[in-house]
Scaffold this active site. Structure first.
Site, mmCIF file in Angstrom:
data_model
loop_
_atom_site.group_PDB
_atom_site.id
_atom_site.type_symbol
_atom_site.label_atom_id
_atom_site.label_comp_id
_atom_site.label_asym_id
_atom_site.label_seq_id
_atom_site.Cartn_x
_atom_site.Cartn_y
_atom_site.Cartn_z
ATOM 1 N N LYS A 75 -8.287 -7.414 -19.730
ATOM 2 C CA LYS A 75 -9.010 -6.325 -20.289
ATOM 3 C C LYS A 75 -9.335 -6.778 -21.696
ATOM 4 C CE LYS A 75 -4.862 -3.588 -21.379
ATOM 5 N NZ LYS A 75 -3.954 -2.442 -21.265
ATOM 6 N N TYR A 301 -14.592 -4.059 -55.494
ATOM 7 C CA TYR A 301 -15.008 -2.387 -55.727
ATOM 8 C C TYR A 301 -13.557 -1.675 -55.971
ATOM 9 C CZ TYR A 301 -19.156 -3.081 -52.818
ATOM 10 O OH TYR A 301 -20.273 -3.704 -52.420
#
EC number: 5.1.1.10
Length: 409
Positions: A75, A301
């Site tokens: 999966k 930032y």
């Protein structure tokens, strides 16, 4: 304009075929990972080791010793490793069963040439189930209502659908029938009595990676399956009982039953101490350039990091949009030329900065290991999980879906 073109195309399909187009998940790649050009010009990439994967399959098969069958859980596009890359190894090692979650995964498994047992290990929507009939996939069923709806779909197509009846034996409360109640047991009996559904397996899933918890869930599952087999008059010899994930397979042998469902172990994601399983994935990027900045400058930032000395910072071409999350801001490390160097400043969308002041050999174009090994150094599972606060699968499934992949051996 793009919307109008899409609408026009859909209208043409409806006009020509008389059917509305079936929209599904984005197509998965059938690329087998052997073309180096797929990563040569990429900002970041995932390397998958076929030899490690095949070693892990053989190791697991030897541990099962022929007493339980192996179902490879692929999966999330083989846990981010890429089904197209993984399936040749699955087929080469003679794995008899593959488990997936989506129809697109089922398509790639069948397109790879796999003709063995294919199982979905989550509840499907009705439209998914109907579309998946073309892939000869066995479906998980955990409610009488869904069983009746699935039966009607199978009847409409003139087919018999093989199903795995899921029990909520360990308290996942997700897919399974609640056999701790009489109403739940009644539902289970109804599920076994559908004309176009063939019951081929009884299953459960363990909620906690803890040996005692697994054994408690296993005891409940054993009692519940015994009850259903007796009261529904099922032929035990025609049923596969399965419950064990990778943890239970390796740590609680009595939970292996007729078949095990292992995903993480195939790729080397196991509990600490299981060193016989090899990690199959590495996550890498490159140095774009190296810059010199004076002491006192801030980095990134929000000025979360201030340089304490004149520094050389390497600009790495990867960021949180590629799966290297902001949580690694001022906490993570990477490897360059075998040197372990710290992430400084906030991880940006497409860039991160690392301090290479102490390593004058670092230059633009150098390979960067974000997870994995390089020249004797290693960025480990334990440190990534500690910083991220979650299982490593929470990261590597995203790395694999966000970046190109290549087989390295």
């Amino acid at each position: 304009m793009p919307f109008r073109r899409t609408l026009l195309a859909a209208s043409l399909v409806l006009l020509i075929t008389g059917q509305a187009p079936l929209y599904a998940a984005p197509p998965l790649s059938m690329d087998n990972g052997t073309n180096a050009l797929t990563v040569q010009n990429s900002n970041a990439w995932v390397e998958v080791s076929a030899s490690a994967l095949q070693h892990n399959i053989r190791t697991l098969q030897a541990e099962l010793a022929g007493k339980s069958r192996l179902c490879a859980v692929l999966k999330a596009d083989a846990y981010g490793h890429g089904i197209g890359l993984v399936m040749p190894s699955i087929i080469a090692q003679g794995v008899p069963c593959v488990a997936v979650a989506s129809n697109e995964e089922a398509r790639v498994v069948r397109a790879s040439g796999f003709t063995g047992q294919l199982v979905r290990v989550r509840a499907a929507s009705l439209s998914e189930l109907e579309d998946a009939l073309q892939y000869d996939m066995e479906e998980l069923v955990g409610s009488a209502e869904f069983a009746r709806q699935a039966d009607a779909i199978a009847a409409r197509h003139g087919k018999t659908l093989r199903i795995h009846l899921a029990f909520n034996s360990s308290g996942m409360s997700r897919n399974g029938v609640e056999m701790a109640t009489w109403s739940g047991r009644g539902e289970a009996l109804q599920i076994t009595d559908q004309k176009h559904l063939e019951l081929v397996a009884l299953m459960t899933h363990f909620a906690v990676e803890d040996k005692d918890d697994v054994r408690k869930g296993l005891a409940a599952f054993n009692e519940q399956t015994d009850w259903l087999i007796k009261h529904a008059r099922l032929d035990r010899s025609k049923l596969t009982l399965h419950a064990a994930n990778s943890f239970a397979t390796l740590e609680v042998p009595e939970a292996r039953l007729d078949m095990v469902r292992t995903g993480g172990a195939l790729f080397g994601d196991t509990v600490p101490g299981r060193t016989e399983y090899k990690r199959a994935m590495q996550f890498k990027s490159r140095v774009a350039a190296v810059h010199s900045y004076p002491a006192g400058n801030t980095v990134g930032y929000d000025r979360t990091f201030t340089l304490a000395r004149d520094s050389r910072l390497a600009n790495i071409t990867v960021g949180y949009s590629d799966g290297y999350r902001r949580v690694f801001t001022n906490k993570g490390h990477v490897l360059i030329n075998g040197h372990r160097v710290p992430v400084v400043g906030k991880v940006s969308m497409n860039t991160l900065m690392v301090d290479v002041t102490d390593f004058p050999d670092v230059k633009g174009g150098n390979e960067v290991v974000l997870f994995g090994k390089q020249a004797g150094g290693e960025i480990t599972q334990a440190e990534m999980e500690e910083i991220n606060g979650a299982l490593l699968a929470d990261l590597y499934t995203v790395w694999g879906s966000s970046n190109p992949k290549i087989l390295v051996d």
